[in-house]
Scaffold this motif. Structure first.
Motif, short mmCIF file in Angstrom:
data_model
loop_
_atom_site.label_atom_id
_atom_site.label_comp_id
_atom_site.label_asym_id
_atom_site.label_seq_id
_atom_site.Cartn_x
_atom_site.Cartn_y
_atom_site.Cartn_z
N ARG A 61 35.77 44.32 42.01
CA ARG A 61 35.41 43.97 40.63
C ARG A 61 33.91 43.70 40.57
NH1 ARG A 61 38.00 41.60 36.21
NH2 ARG A 61 39.96 41.56 37.41
N ASP A 62 33.22 44.27 39.57
CA ASP A 62 31.80 43.97 39.37
C ASP A 62 31.65 42.60 38.72
OD1 ASP A 62 31.02 46.40 40.40
OD2 ASP A 62 30.81 47.37 38.45
N ILE A 63 30.67 41.83 39.19
CA ILE A 63 30.33 40.55 38.60
C ILE A 63 28.96 40.69 37.94
CG2 ILE A 63 29.90 38.10 39.03
CD1 ILE A 63 32.81 39.01 39.49
N THR A 64 28.89 40.35 36.65
CA THR A 64 27.66 40.60 35.89
C THR A 64 26.96 39.31 35.48
OG1 THR A 64 28.92 40.69 33.82
CG2 THR A 64 28.56 42.77 34.97
N ASN A 65 25.68 39.45 35.21
CA ASN A 65 24.84 38.37 34.70
C ASN A 65 24.95 38.37 33.17
OD1 ASN A 65 22.81 36.67 33.84
ND2 ASN A 65 21.20 37.60 35.08
N PRO A 66 25.50 37.31 32.56
CA PRO A 66 25.68 37.32 31.10
C PRO A 66 24.38 37.29 30.31
CG PRO A 66 26.28 35.19 32.00
CD PRO A 66 26.06 36.10 33.17
N ALA A 67 23.26 37.00 30.98
CA ALA A 67 21.97 36.99 30.30
C ALA A 67 21.43 38.40 30.04
CB ALA A 67 20.95 36.18 31.10
N ASN A 68 21.91 39.39 30.82
CA ASN A 68 21.39 40.76 30.62
C ASN A 68 22.44 41.85 30.85
OD1 ASN A 68 21.63 40.84 33.44
ND2 ASN A 68 19.44 40.43 33.77
N GLY A 69 23.65 41.47 31.21
CA GLY A 69 24.71 42.45 31.41
C GLY A 69 24.61 43.22 32.71
N GLU A 70 23.65 42.89 33.57
CA GLU A 70 23.47 43.63 34.83
C GLU A 70 24.43 43.14 35.90
OE1 GLU A 70 19.39 43.28 35.93
OE2 GLU A 70 18.66 44.46 34.21
N VAL A 71 24.84 44.07 36.77
CA VAL A 71 25.75 43.74 37.86
C VAL A 71 25.00 42.94 38.93
CG1 VAL A 71 27.21 44.66 39.70
CG2 VAL A 71 27.22 45.74 37.43
N ILE A 72 25.55 41.79 39.30
CA ILE A 72 24.97 40.96 40.35
C ILE A 72 25.46 41.41 41.71
CG2 ILE A 72 24.74 38.60 41.23
CD1 ILE A 72 25.57 37.64 38.40
N THR A 73 26.77 41.59 41.81
CA THR A 73 27.41 41.99 43.06
C THR A 73 28.81 42.46 42.71
OG1 THR A 73 27.96 41.27 45.32
CG2 THR A 73 28.35 39.69 43.55
N ASN A 74 29.58 42.85 43.72
CA ASN A 74 31.00 43.08 43.48
C ASN A 74 31.82 42.30 44.48
OD1 ASN A 74 31.27 44.80 45.86
ND2 ASN A 74 30.24 46.38 44.65
N VAL A 75 33.04 42.00 44.09
CA VAL A 75 33.91 41.15 44.90
C VAL A 75 35.26 41.81 45.06
CG1 VAL A 75 32.76 39.05 44.06
CG2 VAL A 75 34.83 39.86 42.92
N ALA A 76 35.99 41.38 46.07
CA ALA A 76 37.36 41.86 46.24
C ALA A 76 38.19 41.46 45.03
CB ALA A 76 37.95 41.25 47.51
N ASP A 77 39.04 42.37 44.58
CA ASP A 77 39.91 42.10 43.44
C ASP A 77 41.35 42.07 43.96
OD1 ASP A 77 40.14 41.53 40.73
OD2 ASP A 77 40.62 43.60 40.21
N GLY A 78 41.89 40.89 44.09
CA GLY A 78 43.17 40.72 44.75
C GLY A 78 44.37 41.09 43.92
N SER A 79 45.53 41.02 44.57
CA SER A 79 46.80 41.40 43.96
C SER A 79 47.86 40.37 44.35
CB SER A 79 47.21 42.78 44.45
OG SER A 79 47.43 42.74 45.86
N GLU A 80 49.10 40.61 43.92
CA GLU A 80 50.20 39.73 44.27
C GLU A 80 50.36 39.64 45.79
OE1 GLU A 80 53.79 40.86 42.34
OE2 GLU A 80 52.90 40.83 40.34
N GLU A 81 50.13 40.75 46.49
CA GLU A 81 50.29 40.74 47.95
C GLU A 81 49.29 39.79 48.60
OE1 GLU A 81 50.24 43.47 46.07
OE2 GLU A 81 52.36 43.99 46.31
N ASP A 82 48.07 39.76 48.08
CA ASP A 82 47.06 38.87 48.64
C ASP A 82 47.42 37.41 48.43
OD1 ASP A 82 44.94 40.85 49.48
OD2 ASP A 82 45.09 41.37 47.36
N VAL A 83 47.87 37.07 47.23
CA VAL A 83 48.18 35.66 46.97
C VAL A 83 49.42 35.23 47.76
CG1 VAL A 83 49.62 35.90 44.89
CG2 VAL A 83 48.16 33.90 45.16
#
Length: 491
Positions: free
Chosen positions: A19-41
């Motif tokens: 999942r992309d994580i964005t800066n709400p001040a300019n809409g730019e992508v800061i980084t991306n992170v793992a996007d988990g699922s039921e299996e992960d939890v």
């Protein structure tokens, strides 16, 4: 790419989604992170269950748990600026607010570390050759779901008492704002927590959060967020009779009487609604003014609201930052349109800021409505943005009726120079967090949560610590002997 922390290891999601994580001040992508699922939890819950039931955590003393929390607090103290900048980058709030939040998180870690050794039991004199006592034990595996408006401090106010009590945790940050909590888990990793005690799972509420709530291996769920989501969590948790702590929405009244100190009341009316861009569950989003001061108070309030410096949180002098996301900005703008259509008068703001340096971000000008009536949606519903609605009253009774006239009961304030009147009114507010001649000041030593549809249970203080403890009765025979309940013969 930022990963999840499960059973003492940094892991990608099972499905390898990101999942992309964005800066709400300019809409730019800061980084991306793992996007988990039921299996992960499920992996994280199993790790937490094992650590609680049979891992070394079961033998860890309260003193050792306290030492771990103090260690985390010390490490965080050395990184305040780093965490505050990251919080501002990810959430958008002004740096000065983010810095305060990090300091508050440190205070919470220290406070609950101090409580770890303090659970109190009881003994009872009973009318037999028995000793009866009560001991306190940890609830068990706790699922914790964190909102995006205070990403780190609201995580810590759930993590710290749970660890102090001896629970194990699986925590899920909001999809938009995981970055400071990921960094905090780096500190947990460095600090020597046994595997499975603290687990971080990233991902959507609809899948990761839902599994955390319904899984029978989880003993308690703690959630901060909207009332509608809280209702769904409560229904799901009922299937397994889980303990539930819900800190939910608000539409809090800020009551100003004519005898209040004028400058103080105006200043706090602004702070009550426009701090953190109005994205605060306890925000003073309804200003109740005694009618005789309306003509003096409102023009000054509007004048000052229009002077609030809106901009990126890391820009020097910024007083109010962007909203968290484009979707949320559009939701708030929709409520502003609703207010206009309902017949309320827009005094200032009400639009997205389109200045060259702000146009790519999610900025809304500080907004004030007047000529509102109790049945309007903008008066009854939580907007969760920089939107203030003004109502007027003529008597104490009318002020109290208006103040209590929503489904919420989180917070409220009274401004007056008359101490007796202040106490009369504050005692009649159906709200869990209240103030007299101030707004938003809260302390980790005092409980936090609301009445009515603003929540169940309490966080912070000894009340918040108690939420993570069970009460067990133990009865001991001093002179063991047969009961003879069914007679004396044996066969």
């Amino acid at each position: 790419m930022e990963k999840m922390f499960i059973n003492g290891k940094w892991l990608h999601s099972v499905n390898r989604e990101t999942r992309d994580i964005t800066n709400p001040a300019n809409g730019e992508v800061i980084t991306n992170v793992a996007d988990g699922s039921e299996e992960d939890v499920k992996l994280a819950i199993n790790a937490a269950r094992s650590a609680f039931d049979k891992g070394e955590w079961t033998e860890t003393s309260a003193r050792s748990r306290a030492d771990l929390l103090y260690k985390v607090a010390d490490k965080l103290t050395n990184r305040v600026e780093e965490f505050a900048k990251l919080e501002t980058l990810n959430n958008g709030k002004p740096y000065r607010e983010a810095e305060y939040d990090i300091q508050d998180a440190i205070n919470q870690l220290q406070y609950f570390a101090g409580l770890a050794t303090k659970p109190k039991g009881q003994t009872f004199d009973v009318p037999e050759d028995m000793q009866s006592m009560v001991v306190r034990e940890p609830v068990g595996v706790v699922g914790q779901i964190i909102p995006w408006n205070y990403p780190l401090v609201m995580a810590v106010q759930k993590i710290a008492p749970a660890i102090a009590a001896g629970c194990t945790i699986v925590i899920k940050p909001a999809e938009h704002t995981p970055l400071t909590l990921i960094k905090l888990f780096e500190i947990f990793d460095e600090s020597g927590f046994p595997p499975g005690v603290v687990n971080l799972v990233l991902g959507p509420g609809a899948t990761v959060g839902a599994e955390l709530v319904r899984n029978p291996k989880v003993d308690k769920v703690a959630f901060t967020g909207g009332t509608e989501t809280g209702i769904r969590i409560m229904k799901s948790a009922a299937e397994t009779i889980k303990k539930v702590g819900l800190e939910l929405g608000g539409k809090s009244p800020n009551i100003v009487f004519a005898d209040a100190d004028f400058e103080t009341a105006v200043d706090h009316a602004l702070y009550a609604i426009f701090s953190n861009q109005g994205q605060v569950c306890s925000a003073g989003s309804r200003l109740l003014l005694e009618k005789s001061i309306y003509d003096k108070f409102v023009p000054e309030l509007v004048r000052r609201a229009q002077k609030i410096k809106v901009g990126p949180g890391l820009m020097e002098g910024t007083e109010m930052g962007p909203l968290i996301s484009e979707n949320h900005m559009n939701r708030v703008l929709n409520y502003i349109d609703i207010g206009k259509n309902e017949g309320a008068t827009l005094l200032c703001g009400g639009y997205k800021l389109e200045d060259e340096e702000l146009s790519r971000g999610y900025f809304i000008a500080p907004t004030i409505f007047t000529d509102t009536t109790p049945e309007m949606r903008i008066v009854q519903e939580e907007i969760f943005g920089p939107v203030l609605v003004i109502q007027t009253f003529e008597t104490e009774e009318e002020a109290i009726t208006l103040a209590n006239g929503t489904k919420y009961g989180l917070a409220g304030a009274v401004f007056t120079a008359d101490g007796s009147k202040a106490l009369r009114v504050i005692r009649k507010l159906r709200a869990g967090i209240t103030w007299i001649n101030t707004y938003h000041n809260t302390y980790n030593e005092a409980p936090w949560s609301g009445y009515k549809q603003s929540g169940i249970g309490r966080e912070l203080g000894t009340y918040g610590f108690e939420e993570y403890l069970e009460t067990k009765q133990i009865n001991i025979s001093i002179r063991p002997k047969p009961s003879h309940w069914f007679g004396n013969e044996t066969s």
